[in-house]
Design an enzyme around this catalytic site. Structure first.
Site, PDB file in Angstrom:
ATOM      1  N   ALA A   1       0.824  -1.211   0.000  1.00 37.22           N
ATOM      2  CA  ALA A   1       0.000   0.000   0.000  1.00 37.22           C
ATOM      3  C   ALA A   1       0.863   1.270   0.000  1.00 37.22           C
ATOM      4  O   ALA A   1       0.732   2.136  -0.878  1.00 37.22           O
ATOM      5  CB  ALA A   1      -0.914  -0.025   1.225  1.00 37.22           C
TER       6      ALA A   1
ATOM      7  N   LYS B   1       7.335  -4.586   4.820  1.00 37.58           N
ATOM      8  CA  LYS B   1       6.976  -4.809   6.215  1.00 37.58           C
ATOM      9  C   LYS B   1       8.260  -4.949   7.042  1.00 37.58           C
ATOM     10  O   LYS B   1       9.280  -5.456   6.534  1.00 37.58           O
ATOM     11  CB  LYS B   1       6.137  -6.087   6.346  1.00 37.58           C
TER      12      LYS B   1
ATOM     13  N   ASN C   1       6.452   1.366   9.967  1.00 36.22           N
ATOM     14  CA  ASN C   1       5.922   1.279  11.334  1.00 36.22           C
ATOM     15  C   ASN C   1       6.873   0.490  12.216  1.00 36.22           C
ATOM     16  O   ASN C   1       7.626  -0.366  11.741  1.00 36.22           O
ATOM     17  CB  ASN C   1       4.593   0.513  11.329  1.00 36.22           C
TER      18      ASN C   1
ATOM     19  N   LYS D   1       5.084   7.577  17.070  1.00 35.49           N
ATOM     20  CA  LYS D   1       4.266   6.816  16.112  1.00 35.49           C
ATOM     21  C   LYS D   1       4.015   5.413  16.660  1.00 35.49           C
ATOM     22  O   LYS D   1       2.930   4.854  16.484  1.00 35.49           O
ATOM     23  CB  LYS D   1       4.989   6.765  14.749  1.00 35.49           C
TER      24      LYS D   1
ATOM     25  N   SER E   1      -3.116  -0.932   9.085  1.00 37.08           N
ATOM     26  CA  SER E   1      -2.312  -1.806   8.236  1.00 37.08           C
ATOM     27  C   SER E   1      -2.331  -3.249   8.767  1.00 37.08           C
ATOM     28  O   SER E   1      -2.301  -4.208   7.993  1.00 37.08           O
ATOM     29  CB  SER E   1      -0.882  -1.287   8.135  1.00 37.08           C
TER      30      SER E   1
END
Ligand code: PAF
Length: 308
Positions: free
Chosen positions: A10, A77, A103, A185, A256
């Site tokens: 994405a 990822k 992330n 975050k 996600s």
């Protein structure tokens, strides 16, 4: 500048599509040959807050097609960061920068170990994007991106990247304290991602029910305790209020991790709630809610194909 976006999920597809609006040379690298061929032939189609539009982008699975790059933007990822950086070694020149907006905690360390800390630029993004299928994304929210170097300096490359991103419509700022940003975050992801994946709720619904509201609060409070003990300063004063505001601001977004679970893919749980659990054990701080979320998401991952 030659910019290589690594990973056509994405976020990778969104950044690659926007970057084709620049004058720079843009490549998308996907280790999956079929996906790369599909995107190379048909481009990326975007729908959502930035309208409905198409981007043609040179996409390949073969690193040898690309040559030395000025910037590699890692969009895989977190559990694939190591293999992705190993794979792109041939395109890393003396001055190549590697940008991670991923992330979780650990990406900066992994990239630094393989490529050297001087190459790493890190940051966070609040862009909301859903992968519909390979080469097709929904741009769910237009949030800002913040980037910085590990040593807090603002080298020319950092300013150039900011300029290119802003010009194509990816609102981008610089920060001198990237560590604070990444941990801030993390707090948001700790509160939202696993809970959304377990309940299958879009972000905005997580604060609508008593049960999820309480779990979100407990997960965030535990994580904030860890961050405090680590003496990392967050970029917001009230972590819970911030996470609730993000839920509201991204209300229709599927986190996600929920997207991963729906596609029966491995999640980033080890790099999010898993980090809090590990640090909790090391520091002697009790983090039962994060442990529960970790166990539940691990169970979901292990039972793909067996659950009803
Ligand atoms: O991982 C995600 O989905 C995003 O980081 C966020 C901010 C939780 C929004 O969905």
């Amino acid at each position: 500048m030659k910019i290589v976006v690594v990973g056509s999920g994405a976020m990778g597809s969104l950044f690659a599509a926007f970057l084709t609006k620049s004058k720079e040379e843009i490549w998308l690298l996907d280790k999956n040959k079929e996906n790369a061929a599909k995107i190379n032939a048909s481009g990326i189609s975007v729908e959502g807050v930035s309208g409905s539009w198409q981007a043609k982008v040179k996409t390949t699975a073969g690193i040898e097609d690309i040559g030395k790059a000025d910037l590699a933007l890692i969009c895989v990822k977190a559990f694939n960061t190591k293999s992705a950086v190993e794979q792109i070694k041939p395109i890393l020149g003396q001055n190549t920068k590697i940008l991670t907006l991923q992330n979780g905690i650990g990406n900066v360390e992994i990239i630094s170990e393989i490529a050297g800390e001087d190459k790493v630029i890190a940051g966070v993004t609040s862009q909301g994007v859903t992968l519909i299928e390979t080469g097709k994304i929904r741009h769910a929210g237009n949030g800002e991106t913040i980037i910085g170097s590990i040593d807090g300096k603002t080298p020319v490359e950092l300013r150039q990247i900011r300029e290119i991103f802003n010009k194509v419509g990816l609102e981008t700022k610089m920060s001198r304290d990237i560590k604070s940003l990444i941990w801030s975050k993390l707090i948001i992801n700790v509160g939202i991602n696993a809970l959304a994946a377990v309940t299958r709720l879009p972000n905005g619904r997580l604060t609508e029910y008593e049960g999820t509201k309480r779990i979100l609060r407990d997960a965030v409070t535990e994580a904030a305790r860890i961050v405090k003990r680590k003496r990392v300063k967050l970029v917001f004063d009230d972590p819970l209020a911030k996470v609730e505001a993000v839920c509201e601001g991204t209300s229709d977004n599927l986190s996600s991790m929920l997207q991963d679970v729906l596609r029966k893919k491995r999640t980033e749980i080890d790099f999010i709630n898993g980090v809090i659990v590990r640090l909790g054990q090391e520091m002697g701080i009790s983090v039962p809610t994060n442990k529960l979320l970790l166990d539940l998401v691990k169970t979901i991952e292990s039972s793909y194909g067996h659950s009803v």
